[in-house]
Design a protein around this motif. Structure first.
Motif, PDB file in Angstrom:
ATOM      1  N   GLN A  80      41.354  46.988  48.667  1.00 15.54           N
ATOM      2  CA  GLN A  80      41.250  46.063  47.532  1.00 15.54           C
ATOM      3  C   GLN A  80      40.258  46.538  46.480  1.00 15.54           C
ATOM      4  O   GLN A  80      40.282  46.055  45.346  1.00 15.54           O
ATOM      5  CB  GLN A  80      40.910  44.658  48.034  1.00 15.54           C
ATOM      6  N   SER A  95      42.291  36.471  36.052  1.00 11.94           N
ATOM      7  CA  SER A  95      41.871  37.749  36.642  1.00 11.94           C
ATOM      8  C   SER A  95      40.822  38.451  35.787  1.00 11.94           C
ATOM      9  O   SER A  95      40.010  39.214  36.296  1.00 11.94           O
ATOM     10  CB  SER A  95      43.078  38.665  36.859  1.00 11.94           C
ATOM     11  N   ARG A 120      42.424  40.263  42.082  1.00 15.25           N
ATOM     12  CA  ARG A 120      41.211  39.762  41.419  1.00 15.25           C
ATOM     13  C   ARG A 120      41.170  38.233  41.397  1.00 15.25           C
ATOM     14  O   ARG A 120      40.094  37.633  41.482  1.00 15.25           O
ATOM     15  CB  ARG A 120      41.113  40.345  40.015  1.00 15.25           C
ATOM     16  N   ALA A 175      39.991  37.406  44.882  1.00 17.16           N
ATOM     17  CA  ALA A 175      38.575  37.759  45.037  1.00 17.16           C
ATOM     18  C   ALA A 175      37.674  36.779  44.292  1.00 17.16           C
ATOM     19  O   ALA A 175      36.620  36.378  44.795  1.00 17.16           O
ATOM     20  CB  ALA A 175      38.339  39.180  44.530  1.00 17.16           C
ATOM     21  N   ASP A 217      40.177  45.358  42.572  1.00 17.40           N
ATOM     22  CA  ASP A 217      39.064  44.538  42.097  1.00 17.40           C
ATOM     23  C   ASP A 217      38.099  45.316  41.210  1.00 17.40           C
ATOM     24  O   ASP A 217      37.430  44.741  40.355  1.00 17.40           O
ATOM     25  CB  ASP A 217      38.319  43.945  43.298  1.00 17.40           C
TER      26      ASP A 217
END
Length: 221
Positions: free
Chosen positions: A173, A34, A115, A118, A177
């Motif tokens: 999100q 992450s 994360r 993503a 993120d």
């Protein structure tokens, strides 16, 4: 995605120590991935974060890729659960607002997982593409059809279902993120989550409430 790449045989029960060590490695890897992404992460970093030797990590997992795939496999079902919970028998506005709130809660409670997801998508989903095709895509089509029906029946405001879901993802999100940016820019950080919840609730409630519905100007429940 490929199957779990650990060396342990699927039909051999793990000891408590093995189970604990795998969880320790996966939790450490979640931190490392992450923060650094898949390409920037190394087995040495994961081992150091877990407080284990690199050979010990490799006893449980064949490679960095195997650890990453295991994390993504575990994440996918949990990530899709709130969307899957949208039910045709529910009150449409309440169901959609519950979805918005659950996605926001996940961003605050599971920022590392957000994360990780993503980062995989930003790379073009090289390990997750099969799951996107087999799990997310049909679920997305199904829920968009449900939302389209609610909108056509006047139960919610006219809305583009696909872009509504994209917008919910983008707004909620963001808090995971871009956590560092939010923390740096938000005054009174102790109340940031409550303020975010109130804002996001108002934003989507006003967007979705049918014309003339008092809920469009209402505050969060």
């Amino acid at each position: 995605m490929a199957e779990d790449g650990s060396r342990a045989l699927a039909d051999r029960p793990r000891s408590r120590i093995q189970t604990r060590n795998r969880r320790r490695i996966l939790d450490a890897a979640l931190d490392v991935f992450s923060q650094h992404g898949f390409r920037g992460a190394t087995l040495d970093q994961i081992a150091a974060q877990a407080g284990m030797s690199k050979p010990n990590v490799l006893y449980y997992f064949d490679s960095k890729d195997a650890i990453h795939v295991t994390l993504l496999n575990a994440l996918m079902a949990e990530w899709l659960a709130p969307l899957d919970a949208l039910d045709a028998s529910a009150d449409p506005l309440s169901a959609l607002m519950d979805y918005v709130h659950r996605k926001l809660e996940m961003s605050f409670e599971m920022p590392r997982e957000s994360r990780l997801f993503a980062g995989e998508i930003l790379q073009g989903a090289p390990r997750m593409a099969p799951h996107l095709d087999s799990a997310l895509a049909p679920l997305f089509v199904e829920k968009c059809a449900l939302i389209r029906g609610w909108s056509a029946a006047g139960l919610i405001a006219p809305v583009d279902p696909e872009h509504l879901i994209y917008s919910i993802w983008a707004v909620t999100q963001h808090y995971a993120d871009f956590e560092a940016q939010v923390a740096a820019l938000t005054p009174e950080p102790d109340g940031a989550r409550a303020r975010a919840t109130a804002h996001v609730d108002t934003l989507f409630r006003r967007l979705l409430a049918p014309a003339g519905d008092a809920a469009q100007t209402g505050a969060p429940d």
